[in-house]
Design a protein around this motif. Structure first.
Motif, mmCIF file in Angstrom:
data_model
loop_
_atom_site.group_PDB
_atom_site.id
_atom_site.type_symbol
_atom_site.label_atom_id
_atom_site.label_comp_id
_atom_site.label_asym_id
_atom_site.label_seq_id
_atom_site.Cartn_x
_atom_site.Cartn_y
_atom_site.Cartn_z
ATOM 1 N N SER A 1 0.769 -1.026 -0.013
ATOM 2 C CA SER A 1 -0.021 0.037 0.092
ATOM 3 C C SER A 1 0.911 1.202 -0.129
ATOM 4 O O SER A 1 2.122 1.110 0.472
ATOM 5 N N GLY A 2 0.373 2.295 -0.282
ATOM 6 C CA GLY A 2 0.943 3.497 -0.373
ATOM 7 C C GLY A 2 -0.016 4.706 -0.019
ATOM 8 O O GLY A 2 -1.159 4.606 -0.257
ATOM 9 N N ILE A 3 0.737 5.997 -0.045
ATOM 10 C CA ILE A 3 -0.144 7.020 0.579
ATOM 11 C C ILE A 3 0.277 8.120 -0.305
ATOM 12 O O ILE A 3 1.442 8.365 -0.488
ATOM 13 N N ALA A 4 -0.569 9.087 -0.899
ATOM 14 C CA ALA A 4 -0.372 10.054 -1.753
ATOM 15 C C ALA A 4 -1.062 11.288 -1.009
ATOM 16 O O ALA A 4 -2.442 11.315 -0.614
ATOM 17 N N ILE A 5 -0.458 12.453 -0.527
ATOM 18 C CA ILE A 5 -0.868 13.631 0.318
ATOM 19 C C ILE A 5 -0.634 14.772 -0.824
ATOM 20 O O ILE A 5 0.227 15.026 -1.408
ATOM 21 N N HIS A 6 -1.704 15.300 -1.357
ATOM 22 C CA HIS A 6 -1.793 16.393 -2.385
ATOM 23 C C HIS A 6 -1.125 15.931 -3.967
ATOM 24 O O HIS A 6 -0.188 16.826 -4.012
ATOM 25 N N GLY A 7 -1.113 14.677 -4.146
ATOM 26 C CA GLY A 7 -0.526 14.158 -5.201
ATOM 27 C C GLY A 7 1.021 13.924 -5.107
ATOM 28 O O GLY A 7 1.308 13.566 -6.174
ATOM 29 N N ARG A 8 1.395 13.837 -3.825
ATOM 30 C CA ARG A 8 2.895 13.510 -3.638
ATOM 31 C C ARG A 8 3.084 12.415 -2.652
ATOM 32 O O ARG A 8 2.179 12.190 -1.940
ATOM 33 N N SER A 9 3.855 11.509 -3.143
ATOM 34 C CA SER A 9 4.237 10.257 -2.174
ATOM 35 C C SER A 9 4.703 10.704 -0.785
ATOM 36 O O SER A 9 5.483 11.459 -0.766
ATOM 37 N N LEU A 10 3.860 9.955 0.159
ATOM 38 C CA LEU A 10 4.482 10.118 1.424
ATOM 39 C C LEU A 10 5.219 8.965 1.767
ATOM 40 O O LEU A 10 4.741 7.745 1.842
ATOM 41 N N ILE A 11 6.556 9.320 2.293
ATOM 42 C CA ILE A 11 7.563 8.239 2.316
ATOM 43 C C ILE A 11 7.800 8.024 3.958
ATOM 44 O O ILE A 11 7.771 6.585 4.402
ATOM 45 N N GLY A 12 7.849 8.920 4.781
ATOM 46 C CA GLY A 12 7.955 8.947 6.066
ATOM 47 C C GLY A 12 9.429 8.993 6.614
ATOM 48 O O GLY A 12 10.335 8.836 5.663
ATOM 49 N N GLY A 13 9.546 9.229 7.811
ATOM 50 C CA GLY A 13 10.791 9.461 8.129
ATOM 51 C C GLY A 13 11.585 8.196 8.228
ATOM 52 O O GLY A 13 12.967 8.099 8.319
ATOM 53 N N ASN A 14 11.219 6.952 8.385
ATOM 54 C CA ASN A 14 11.868 5.897 8.394
ATOM 55 C C ASN A 14 11.628 5.265 6.897
ATOM 56 O O ASN A 14 12.110 3.869 6.857
ATOM 57 N N GLY A 15 10.864 5.715 6.243
ATOM 58 C CA GLY A 15 10.944 5.047 4.678
ATOM 59 C C GLY A 15 9.902 3.903 4.731
ATOM 60 O O GLY A 15 10.012 3.184 3.799
ATOM 61 N N THR A 16 9.026 3.985 5.591
ATOM 62 C CA THR A 16 7.833 2.709 5.911
ATOM 63 C C THR A 16 6.567 3.231 5.776
ATOM 64 O O THR A 16 5.664 2.299 6.055
ATOM 65 N N ALA A 17 6.237 4.366 5.381
ATOM 66 C CA ALA A 17 5.122 4.738 5.443
ATOM 67 C C ALA A 17 4.024 3.948 4.411
ATOM 68 O O ALA A 17 4.555 3.821 3.226
ATOM 69 N N GLY A 18 2.962 3.365 4.750
ATOM 70 C CA GLY A 18 1.916 2.633 3.888
ATOM 71 C C GLY A 18 2.367 0.983 3.995
ATOM 72 O O GLY A 18 1.661 0.621 3.395
ATOM 73 N N GLU A 19 3.392 0.769 4.950
ATOM 74 C CA GLU A 19 3.501 -0.502 5.000
ATOM 75 C C GLU A 19 2.382 -1.225 5.922
ATOM 76 O O GLU A 19 2.732 -2.032 6.901
ATOM 77 N N TRP A 20 1.272 -1.354 5.391
ATOM 78 C CA TRP A 20 -0.024 -1.758 5.963
ATOM 79 C C TRP A 20 -0.052 -3.140 5.858
ATOM 80 O O TRP A 20 -0.630 -3.920 7.066
ATOM 81 N N GLY A 21 0.323 -3.983 4.988
ATOM 82 C CA GLY A 21 0.278 -5.454 4.871
ATOM 83 C C GLY A 21 1.005 -6.094 5.977
ATOM 84 O O GLY A 21 0.949 -7.451 6.018
ATOM 85 N N HIS A 22 2.064 -5.523 6.752
ATOM 86 C CA HIS A 22 2.939 -6.007 7.761
ATOM 87 C C HIS A 22 2.842 -5.522 9.196
ATOM 88 O O HIS A 22 3.515 -5.481 9.871
#
Length: 303
Positions: free
Chosen positions: A136-157
């Motif tokens: 999974s991934g997250i886009a905010i205002h059309g931009r990818s949200l990566i997060g401070g640890n590079g793990t934003a959107g790792e919903w499946g785990h």
């Protein structure tokens, strides 16, 4: 012009987009499995083909099945394991002689659908790839949200929420490839769906055939898909409770199960805090092209 690269396990695809999103060029080459240097050469070749065909030089965005660690600047969590531990972005920048932007392939799906897809114009988009695995991934205002640890959107785990007794037993018997138990991926991926049907019936079928059985009023197949829908609804309710996105977009093979868009909106409500949820759950408009289009859109319009 924006060039996008989708680095998959079996194929690597390039797309060139005009500023209005019109497709100018597209081509695929086999991914050189287990060969890091050949992977870089393949991407360089695809970019060269796009620029030769269009007569333009483009920005380059790349979707990968993993992420870049913000601490080591190396690839991590990639199921294309030959990328892990490699300084992929810096190596590509040298090979292409320009800046590149990399993002997880699910984040590219989110960006693509937020820019000019099913969630066009939405401020916060949560996009799910439910295929062989689950990303999974997250886009905010059309931009990818990566997060401070590079793990934003790792919903499946994360663990499947609100497990019943049977789900608890299943997760004890079926560890995830990541080494933990009870991950959402083991339940709501296409592979997880097939595995659950096998548990119920003793028969191994792929997702498409199980859906066909359900449409033919097969009771076991119907039971399997209802269990799948409930588990997916619980898992998405977790996201609504934390992120409350404007739109949820589904991609990957299981996103082609049309009944999900009728059943999930009602199944999700009891699991959302307060019992209210009208979040649209939509099928990815660009389908299999969303990843490569989203990679191109990692460079936004103002760039």
């Amino acid at each position: 012009m924006r060039i996008g690269i989708d680095l998959g396990g079996t194929k690597t695809e390039v797309i060139a987009l005009a500023d209005d999103g019109a497709e100018l060029f597209r081509h695929r080459l086999p991914t050189p499995k287990n060969d890091y240097q050949a992977t870089i050469r393949t991407i360089v070749e695809l970019v060269a083909r796009a620029e030769t065909a269009t007569g333009e030089r483009g920005s380059v965005g790349i979707g990968i099945p993993g992420s870049i660690s913000p601490y080591t600047r190396m690839v991590k969590n990639a199921n294309s394991t030959w990328l892990n531990g490699q300084p992929f972005d810096s190596d590509l920048q040298r090979a292409l002689n320009r800046d590149v932007r990399l993002a997880n392939d699910a984040n590219c799906l989110a960006v693509s659908e937020a820019i000019d897809g099913a969630a066009s114009g939405a401020q916060v988009v949560f996009a799910v790839i439910i295929g062989t695995g689950c990303g999974s991934g997250i886009a905010i205002h059309g931009r990818s949200l990566i997060g401070g640890n590079g793990t934003a959107g790792e919903w499946g785990h994360n663990p499947l929420p609100w497990m019943d007794d049977e789900e608890l037993r299943i997760c004890e018997q079926l560890p995830c490839y990541c080494g933990k138990q009870g991950c959402i991926e083991t339940f709501v991926s296409g592979s997880g769906f097939s595995a659950d049907f096998l548990r119920l019936s003793g028969e191994h079928l792929n997702g498409h055939d199980i859906i066909m059985r359900a449409e033919q009023q097969d009771a076991v197949a119907e039971q399997a898909i209802h269990r799948y829908e409930t588990r997916l609804a619980k898992s998405l309710a977790h996201i609504v409770n934390i992120l409350d996105p404007d739109v949820i977009v589904l991609g990957g093979g299981m996103s082609n199960v049309d009944r999900l868009y009728q059943t999930l909106p009602q199944l999700i409500k009891p699991w959302v805090f307060g019992g209210e949820c009208e979040t649209p759950i939509l099928k990815a408009q660009h389908g299999d092209s969303s990843g490569v289009r989203g990679a191109a859109w990692l460079w936004p319009l103002e760039k």
